[in-house]
Scaffold this active site. Sequence first.
Site, PDB file in Angstrom:
ATOM      1  N   TYR A 145      -5.303   8.199  -5.914  1.00 48.55           N
ATOM      2  CA  TYR A 145      -4.265   7.238  -5.500  1.00 48.55           C
ATOM      3  C   TYR A 145      -4.542   6.694  -4.094  1.00 48.55           C
ATOM      4  O   TYR A 145      -4.554   5.482  -3.869  1.00 48.55           O
ATOM      5  CB  TYR A 145      -2.907   7.940  -5.550  1.00 48.55           C
ATOM      6  CG  TYR A 145      -1.736   7.111  -5.072  1.00 48.55           C
ATOM      7  CD1 TYR A 145      -1.288   6.021  -5.806  1.00 48.55           C
ATOM      8  CD2 TYR A 145      -1.071   7.426  -3.887  1.00 48.55           C
ATOM      9  CE1 TYR A 145      -0.199   5.268  -5.362  1.00 48.55           C
ATOM     10  CE2 TYR A 145       0.012   6.687  -3.448  1.00 48.55           C
ATOM     11  CZ  TYR A 145       0.440   5.604  -4.190  1.00 48.55           C
ATOM     12  OH  TYR A 145       1.508   4.865  -3.754  1.00 48.55           O
TER      13      TYR A 145
ATOM     14  N   LYS B 144      -5.214   2.825  -2.464  1.00 49.13           N
ATOM     15  CA  LYS B 144      -4.324   2.226  -1.467  1.00 49.13           C
ATOM     16  C   LYS B 144      -5.073   1.904  -0.165  1.00 49.13           C
ATOM     17  O   LYS B 144      -4.737   0.942   0.526  1.00 49.13           O
ATOM     18  CB  LYS B 144      -3.136   3.162  -1.195  1.00 49.13           C
ATOM     19  CG  LYS B 144      -2.198   3.294  -2.389  1.00 49.13           C
ATOM     20  CD  LYS B 144      -1.523   1.955  -2.706  1.00 49.13           C
ATOM     21  CE  LYS B 144      -0.495   2.047  -3.798  1.00 49.13           C
ATOM     22  NZ  LYS B 144       0.157   0.756  -4.092  1.00 49.13           N
TER      23      LYS B 144
ATOM     24  N   SER C 265       0.875  -1.167   0.000  1.00 47.70           N
ATOM     25  CA  SER C 265       0.000   0.000   0.000  1.00 47.70           C
ATOM     26  C   SER C 265       0.913   1.219   0.000  1.00 47.70           C
ATOM     27  O   SER C 265       1.855   1.293  -0.802  1.00 47.70           O
ATOM     28  CB  SER C 265      -0.920  -0.064   1.226  1.00 47.70           C
ATOM     29  OG  SER C 265      -1.700   1.090   1.341  1.00 47.70           O
TER      30      SER C 265
HETATM   31  N1  NDP Z   1       7.940   5.072  -4.852  1.00 48.06           N
HETATM   32  C1  NDP Z   1       7.215   5.538  -3.859  1.00 48.06           C
HETATM   33  O1  NDP Z   1       7.381   6.672  -3.388  1.00 48.06           O
HETATM   34  C2  NDP Z   1       6.175   4.678  -3.242  1.00 48.06           C
HETATM   35  C3  NDP Z   1       5.622   3.608  -3.913  1.00 48.06           C
HETATM   36  N2  NDP Z   1       4.627   2.866  -3.324  1.00 48.06           N
HETATM   37  C4  NDP Z   1       4.022   1.755  -4.039  1.00 48.06           C
HETATM   38  O2  NDP Z   1       5.008   0.768  -4.268  1.00 48.06           O
HETATM   39  C5  NDP Z   1       4.775   0.103  -5.497  1.00 48.06           C
HETATM   40  C6  NDP Z   1       6.008   0.178  -6.368  1.00 48.06           C
HETATM   41  O3  NDP Z   1       6.320   1.532  -6.582  1.00 48.06           O
HETATM   42  P1  NDP Z   1       7.623   1.986  -7.403  1.00 48.06           P
HETATM   43  O4  NDP Z   1       8.694   1.028  -7.164  1.00 48.06           O
HETATM   44  O5  NDP Z   1       7.806   3.424  -7.141  1.00 48.06           O
HETATM   45  O6  NDP Z   1       7.046   1.834  -8.892  1.00 48.06           O
HETATM   46  P2  NDP Z   1       7.741   1.793 -10.333  1.00 48.06           P
HETATM   47  O7  NDP Z   1       6.913   2.687 -11.214  1.00 48.06           O
HETATM   48  O8  NDP Z   1       9.188   2.063 -10.277  1.00 48.06           O
HETATM   49  O9  NDP Z   1       7.472   0.285 -10.764  1.00 48.06           O
HETATM   50  C7  NDP Z   1       6.173  -0.165 -10.945  1.00 48.06           C
HETATM   51  C8  NDP Z   1       6.191  -1.599 -11.409  1.00 48.06           C
HETATM   52  O10 NDP Z   1       4.839  -2.075 -11.550  1.00 48.06           O
HETATM   53  C9  NDP Z   1       4.667  -2.591 -12.885  1.00 48.06           C
HETATM   54  N3  NDP Z   1       3.266  -2.408 -13.288  1.00 48.06           N
HETATM   55  C10 NDP Z   1       2.579  -1.241 -13.290  1.00 48.06           C
HETATM   56  N4  NDP Z   1       1.337  -1.446 -13.751  1.00 48.06           N
HETATM   57  C11 NDP Z   1       1.226  -2.769 -14.030  1.00 48.06           C
HETATM   58  C12 NDP Z   1       0.187  -3.589 -14.560  1.00 48.06           C
HETATM   59  N5  NDP Z   1      -0.991  -3.092 -14.894  1.00 48.06           N
HETATM   60  N6  NDP Z   1       0.420  -4.909 -14.701  1.00 48.06           N
HETATM   61  C13 NDP Z   1       1.635  -5.421 -14.374  1.00 48.06           C
HETATM   62  N7  NDP Z   1       2.638  -4.700 -13.891  1.00 48.06           N
HETATM   63  C14 NDP Z   1       2.450  -3.383 -13.729  1.00 48.06           C
HETATM   64  C15 NDP Z   1       5.665  -1.790 -13.707  1.00 48.06           C
HETATM   65  O11 NDP Z   1       6.023  -2.393 -14.926  1.00 48.06           O
HETATM   66  P3  NDP Z   1       5.277  -2.094 -16.332  1.00 48.06           P
HETATM   67  O12 NDP Z   1       4.996  -0.633 -16.368  1.00 48.06           O
HETATM   68  O13 NDP Z   1       6.199  -2.568 -17.376  1.00 48.06           O
HETATM   69  O14 NDP Z   1       4.018  -2.903 -16.285  1.00 48.06           O
HETATM   70  C16 NDP Z   1       6.857  -1.778 -12.751  1.00 48.06           C
HETATM   71  O15 NDP Z   1       7.515  -3.012 -12.771  1.00 48.06           O
HETATM   72  C17 NDP Z   1       3.541   0.762  -6.090  1.00 48.06           C
HETATM   73  O16 NDP Z   1       2.415   0.018  -5.755  1.00 48.06           O
HETATM   74  C18 NDP Z   1       3.509   2.124  -5.413  1.00 48.06           C
HETATM   75  O17 NDP Z   1       2.210   2.653  -5.348  1.00 48.06           O
HETATM   76  C19 NDP Z   1       4.186   3.135  -2.072  1.00 48.06           C
HETATM   77  C20 NDP Z   1       4.694   4.165  -1.369  1.00 48.06           C
HETATM   78  C21 NDP Z   1       5.738   5.011  -1.892  1.00 48.06           C
HETATM   79  C1  VSD Z   2       1.545  10.401  14.572  1.00 47.61           C
HETATM   80  C2  VSD Z   2       1.456  11.152  13.362  1.00 47.61           C
HETATM   81  C3  VSD Z   2       2.565  10.952  12.379  1.00 47.61           C
HETATM   82  C4  VSD Z   2       2.234  11.677  11.149  1.00 47.61           C
HETATM   83  C5  VSD Z   2       3.224  11.568  10.063  1.00 47.61           C
HETATM   84  C6  VSD Z   2       2.624  12.117   8.832  1.00 47.61           C
HETATM   85  C7  VSD Z   2       3.467  11.985   7.625  1.00 47.61           C
HETATM   86  C8  VSD Z   2       2.606  12.100   6.397  1.00 47.61           C
HETATM   87  C9  VSD Z   2       3.351  11.932   5.164  1.00 47.61           C
HETATM   88  C10 VSD Z   2       2.538  11.358   4.061  1.00 47.61           C
HETATM   89  C11 VSD Z   2       3.430  10.779   3.034  1.00 47.61           C
HETATM   90  C12 VSD Z   2       2.713  10.121   1.923  1.00 47.61           C
HETATM   91  C13 VSD Z   2       3.710   9.423   1.058  1.00 47.61           C
HETATM   92  C14 VSD Z   2       3.093   8.744  -0.109  1.00 47.61           C
HETATM   93  C15 VSD Z   2       4.135   8.039  -0.932  1.00 47.61           C
HETATM   94  C16 VSD Z   2       3.563   7.430  -2.148  1.00 47.61           C
HETATM   95  O1  VSD Z   2       2.793   6.522  -2.064  1.00 47.61           O
HETATM   96  C17 VSD Z   2       3.953   7.945  -3.473  1.00 47.61           C
HETATM   97  N1  VSD Z   2       5.225   8.515  -3.507  1.00 47.61           N
HETATM   98  C18 VSD Z   2       3.813   6.851  -4.507  1.00 47.61           C
HETATM   99  O2  VSD Z   2       4.617   6.989  -5.633  1.00 47.61           O
END
Ligand code: NDP
Ligand code: VSD
Length: 331
Positions: free
Chosen positions: A188, A192, A174
């Site tokens: 988004y 999640k 998530s």
């Molecule tokens: N980076 C961040 O700041 C954060 C990320 N997350 C979550 O972590 C996960 C990974 O993020 P991150 O590493 O940044 O993502 P990336 O964009 O770097 O990688 C995403 C991956 O998912 C694949 N993908 C996307 N859509 C599909 C689909 N429909 N079917 C199959 N594969 C798919 C992509 O490949 P392709 O496009 O080739 O299909 C790729 O391999 C996500 O769920 C994101 O929401 C959560 C919190 C923070």
């Molecule tokens: C006790 C209280 C503590 C409060 C802390 C609050 C901090 C809030 C920050 C929110 C950050 C959201 C990041 C989302 C990342 C993400 O999913 C994307 N970057 C995906 O690509």
Amino acid sequence: MWMWIILASFIAFILILYLASPLLSPPLVELKDAHVLVTGGSSGIGKSLAILAVKSGAKVTIVARNKDRLLEAQHDISSHTNNGNKEQVQIVSVDLSSDFEEVQKSFSKAESTFGPIQFLINCAGTSIPGRFEDLPISTFQKMLDINYMSAVHATRAVIKGMKSRCEGRIVFVSSQAGQLGLCGFTSYSASKFALRGLAESLQMEITPYNIRLTLAFPPDTNTPGFEEEQKTKPEETKLISETSGLFSPEKVAQTILDDTVRGRFFSSVGLDGWMLSNLTCGFSPSTSLMEAVQQVLFMGSFRIVSIFYLNHFDKIVKECKLRRDAELKNR
Ligand SMILES: NC(=O)C1=CN([C@@H]2O[C@H](COP(=O)(O)OP(=O)(O)OC[C@H]3O[C@@H](n4cnc5c(N)ncnc54)[C@H](OP(=O)(O)O)[C@@H]3O)[C@@H](O)[C@H]2O)C=CC1
Ligand SMILES: CCCCCCCCCCCCCCCC(=O)[C@@H](N)CO
């Protein structure tokens, strides 16, 4: 004198809980020789997870859509295997978000070479930030399809097998944006949050089958996906999400994998992540005694902390609005 006795008893109580905690937690599982399937394994957090899994001796299937990126990732991940074994990583190209039958077929194929999937890591996902009225309506559907339905499809494809074998670990990635809603993430965040409803309900169904779920809430993580999202992120969303820092995909992946092996339901990174998980634990299953004690002790006080954060976030949003208004006037 009494003060010291009370304090010493309290410390002894916490120590006993800490020591007893592992005994009451789910058993550890082995990654060595297990079949680990990582969706989204061609990039970012998913790719780091795949690397850690092969380093531990697992056979890893990475799933994504783009074949070239999959092949490139397969090459990189294979270079981390302990014995240079190129056969330890296979790729599957499928769109997880649309057709369940397709997903099922491709997973069966992956199982025919590497054996039954013992770890399913649902990491495929993407984020499209923007103000509510600026996002096309289709984006809301797209977020649910990619971030939520992909996990539903993949999990449905493995759950029967896991139940029949009475084993398995499933991870849903998530986000901290799945624990609190923040401006710019209307579509988004909702997708999640949906994963949490799925995870809590499913965990209750599959506990008797010895299957454990882990729900991970990463903060901003430095990945190709993050770089992409930065291009269209509203200013206030950037400022708010920066609060909990920017982490490396290696660190995030390591935490997720450790918590998965330990069978923990919640997985969080960093101090803010830890506070958020205690604050928002709600009715989620508790997977260690220590965790339960922390939740009971800290939930109330972290609520106070969150009110200060909320106030600060509201201020950011207001300041950004005033700045935009002023810019419009000066045009
Ligand atoms: N980076 C961040 O700041 C954060 C990320 N997350 C979550 O972590 C996960 C990974 O993020 P991150 O590493 O940044 O993502 P990336 O964009 O770097 O990688 C995403 C991956 O998912 C694949 N993908 C996307 N859509 C599909 C689909 N429909 N079917 C199959 N594969 C798919 C992509 O490949 P392709 O496009 O080739 O299909 C790729 O391999 C996500 O769920 C994101 O929401 C959560 C919190 C923070
Ligand atoms: C006790 C209280 C503590 C409060 C802390 C609050 C901090 C809030 C920050 C929110 C950050 C959201 C990041 C989302 C990342 C993400 O999913 C994307 N970057 C995906 O690509």
